[in-house]
Design an enzyme around this catalytic site. Structure first.
Site, short mmCIF file in Angstrom:
data_model
loop_
_atom_site.label_atom_id
_atom_site.label_comp_id
_atom_site.label_asym_id
_atom_site.label_seq_id
_atom_site.Cartn_x
_atom_site.Cartn_y
_atom_site.Cartn_z
N HIS A 153 -47.25 16.71 -52.75
CA HIS A 153 -46.26 17.74 -53.09
C HIS A 153 -46.27 18.85 -52.05
CE1 HIS A 153 -44.21 20.60 -55.95
NE2 HIS A 153 -44.87 21.47 -55.18
N GLU A 154 -47.48 19.32 -51.73
CA GLU A 154 -47.59 20.42 -50.77
C GLU A 154 -47.15 19.99 -49.37
OE1 GLU A 154 -48.14 23.61 -51.38
OE2 GLU A 154 -48.00 22.89 -53.44
#
Length: 376
Positions: free
Chosen positions: A58-59
């Site tokens: 996600h990051e």
């Protein structure tokens, strides 16, 4: 950073885990143990590691979007409610922030869709909703986590991605500072909701609420700093009265100066007044324990301190401080002599003055009458 564990570097970005993420790991272990004993508990550990991998991906969705716009990401820190990627600078346009913010949740959408495809569409809502139940299918629960991450991160409040999307939308009509304040206020209100609900259902929500509140407040403060920094010069707010150490000084002399002043950071200069490094209180004490008081102060100093001309904007000084992750920026004149320091404390004091007197106060108005500054 002191509350985080460094896991290594991926593609130039350092990955850290905040200690509260470890608390989540313990909570998952205990929850699964009560349901199915030790085997279920260890399966829970494997599950949380898989969740950890999804959060990292996600990051890196945010990171890929930021790098597309030429914005570096020195590190990311993972928390129980998600991760925080530190950007070297803020996006220049609301549209850029929108793309960067939405890129993370889109990664979770892709992961959930991939898992759903692997299961042949057999994962039902009940299975995906049973995230805490080890009796449910492992992949179905992981898909449920990714769906939850999308929904949670899209809440329109800081520090979630939805708050940044909301700010990007508001910034098209309002000032950046005002847009940030609205999103931060919603985030702080949400934090109280988490805390209240956590009192009756899940204590972990209380910790999440505290984190959300602090992160929203920090984002609002950063927006205020950015608004003021664009119209203020470094020379207007820099520290000009400070003690300095010569390169030939010993740690014993540095300790004497530490005790005699209220400073925590001491610039080290040569005889001509050129900066050679910066000695922090922590580095001073650490080197004193390891090597003794007769050690040259140069062995404890940091030499990566950025320098900036006193006529540059404060915004550029803040960018240098953030990029280098340093406690201070050295302010120099045209001859590269040290004439001031910019620290986090200075910025905080500037904000307090601004909030007390608002726009009626002009920073640096008394500096012209100071003979020590007119020689610059």
């Amino acid at each position: 950073m002191s509350w985080s564990l460094n896991l290594g570097t991926i593609a130039g970005t350092t990955v850290r885990v905040h200690f509260t993420f470890l608390l989540l790991l313990v909570w998952i272990w205990l929850t699964h143990y009560r349901i199915g004993g030790t085997p279920a508990a260890w399966e829970g550990v494997a599950f949380i590691i898989a969740v950890f991998a999804c959060v990292v991906l996600h990051e890196f969705g945010h990171i890929a979007a930021a790098r597309y716009f030429g914005i570096g990401t020195p590190d990311i820190t993972l928390f129980p409610i998600g991760g925080v990627a530190r950007l070297e600078r803020m996006p220049e346009e609301p549209g850029q922030e929108f793309v960067i913010a939405v890129a993370g949740p889109l990664v979770n959408v892709a992961i959930a869709a991939l898992i759903f495809a692997l299961l042949g569409g057999s994962a039902g809502v009940e299975q995906m909703a049973g995230i805490e139940d080890p009796r449910m299918n492992f992949l179905a629960r992981l898909a449920g986590v990714n769906v939850f991450l999308v929904l949670f991160n899209m809440i329109p409040a800081f520090p979630m991605d939805g708050g940044r999307i909301l700010r990007a939308a508001l910034a098209a009509r309002l000032s950046w500072s005002r847009a940030t304040q609205i999103a931060a206020t919603i985030g702080q209100g949400l934090a109280f909701v988490f805390g209240f609900v956590g009192l009756f259902y899940n204590p972990l929500l209380i910790f999440i609420g505290i984190f959300v509140y602090l992160a929203a407040a920090a984002e609002a403060q950063n927006a205020q700093i950015r608004e003021v920094a664009t119209s203020v010069l470094v020379g207007d707010v820099m520290i000009t009265e400070f003690a300095r150490l010569e390169r030939s000084a010993t740690l014993d002399e540095a300790i004497e100066m530490l005790l005699a002043t209220t400073q925590h950071d001491f610039p080290v200069t040569d005889t001509a007044g050129h900066l050679k490094g910066l000695v922090t209180r922590n580095d001073m004490i650490r080197t004193l324990k390891e090597k003794g008081p007769a050690e040259p102060v140069a062995s404890a100093m940091r030499s990566d301190i950025p320098k900036i001309h006193y006529r540059k904007s404060l915004e550029e000084s803040l960018r240098l401080m953030q990029q280098a992750d340093v406690p201070a920026v050295a302010v120099v004149d045209s001859s590269d002599r040290l004439v001031g320091l910019m620290t986090h404390e200075t910025i905080g004091e500037m904000l307090m003055v601004r909030s007390a007197v608002s726009d009626a106060f002009r920073f640096g108005r008394l500096r012209g009458s100071n003979p020590r500054l007119t020689r610059i």
